[in-house]
Design an enzyme around this catalytic site. Sequence first.
Site, PDB file in Angstrom:
ATOM      1  CG  ASP A 205      -1.720   1.249   1.378  1.00 58.52           C
ATOM      2  OD1 ASP A 205      -2.495   1.546   0.455  1.00 58.52           O
ATOM      3  OD2 ASP A 205      -1.565   1.964   2.387  1.00 58.52           O
ATOM      4  CG  LEU A 286      -8.120   9.612   3.286  1.00 58.68           C
ATOM      5  CD1 LEU A 286      -8.096  10.960   3.962  1.00 58.68           C
ATOM      6  CD2 LEU A 286      -9.362   9.495   2.410  1.00 58.68           C
ATOM      7  NE  ARG A 287       0.519   5.879   1.902  1.00 59.94           N
ATOM      8  CZ  ARG A 287       0.666   5.134   2.993  1.00 59.94           C
ATOM      9  NH1 ARG A 287       0.297   3.885   2.966  1.00 59.94           N
ATOM     10  NH2 ARG A 287       1.185   5.621   4.091  1.00 59.94           N
ATOM     11  N   GLY A 288      -4.859   6.039  -1.587  1.00 60.37           N
ATOM     12  CA  GLY A 288      -5.351   5.762  -2.952  1.00 60.37           C
ATOM     13  C   GLY A 288      -5.898   7.013  -3.612  1.00 60.37           C
TER      14      GLY A 288
END
Length: 348
Positions: A205, A286-288
């Site tokens: 991720d 919220l990285r995506g």
Amino acid sequence: MSTIKERIRPVFPFTAIVGQEEMKLALILNMIDPKIGGVMIMGDRGTGKSTTIRAIADLLPQIAIVQDDIFNSHPTDTDLMSDTVQESINDGTPVVTTLINVPMIDLPLGATEDRVCGTIDIEKALNEGVKTFEPGLLAKANRGILYVDEVNLLDDHLVDILLDSAASGWNTVEREGISVRHPARFVLVGSGNPEEGELRPQLLDRFGMHAEIRTVKDPALRVKIVEQRSHFDKNPFACITEYQDKQAMLKSKIAEARDILDEVVIDVSLRMKISQVCGELDVDGLRGDIVTNRAAKAFAAYDGRRNVTVEDIKQVIVLCLRHRLRKDPLETIDSGTRVMESVLEVFE
């Protein structure tokens, strides 16, 4: 006397690489905006992963560094400058700069933590009161590319260190109460073969993008790839000369995209839809959302535009989200079908 041609190891031209568009696009976008967070390239053996990664560094313009500085410090940007250089500037010492090629550092599989992070000479520090730091690979990779082949076979603890440095842009080494901190901002590129095991989902991720590559099945294309490689092996400099114009065009396209990147805007409605897709796919954190926004902007800049379109998002969203769908470490990575289904549902 040896000529310069004999001294420089020839690099296979990036524009001569046939196929593997997904991997090439992921690398180009990371060169335009290093804050995308690097790329993990998974695929079959012998598909040109290492060749492509080494070729991308050749397309980047030279960078200005403070002469004789072991951390490739930037002459004016304090975020990319070592403490020593900052102190010199504050003391009014004039800075001498020089140009170098973008560093391309290979991390060997058996590397130790000291080799990666660097070491402090405790003896010298205690006896002479001098803080002596032996730089590691993170110091050498500052403002460049750090390439880890077979990243899935690397010790998880080391992968953690690499990802932390890549995200924060700094590396801190502490020993016996003595601490040294230096800038370590680089594009982390990992490659591996899924047959040898996947990375843990929480480490995966942390990579901005995940590119999948497969062996080319089309016989005509395979013949073309083999011929091209043979041509390069027989006469590398003739091959490099042949692709000189294409290389120069791509080089200037990347440079222009970097120049306009800050001016690129993405409409609120499109940002909402990206977040809606991430929510529907149950992407953790919220990285995506952040990476997809960045990648879409970089893609628009690469195309010479200052406004992000739906098409830009469709081009990059699978690369940004496919590796974030796994909840179970034993589950395999989705090829992107689920992401595209959700995108079509939300955007159409």
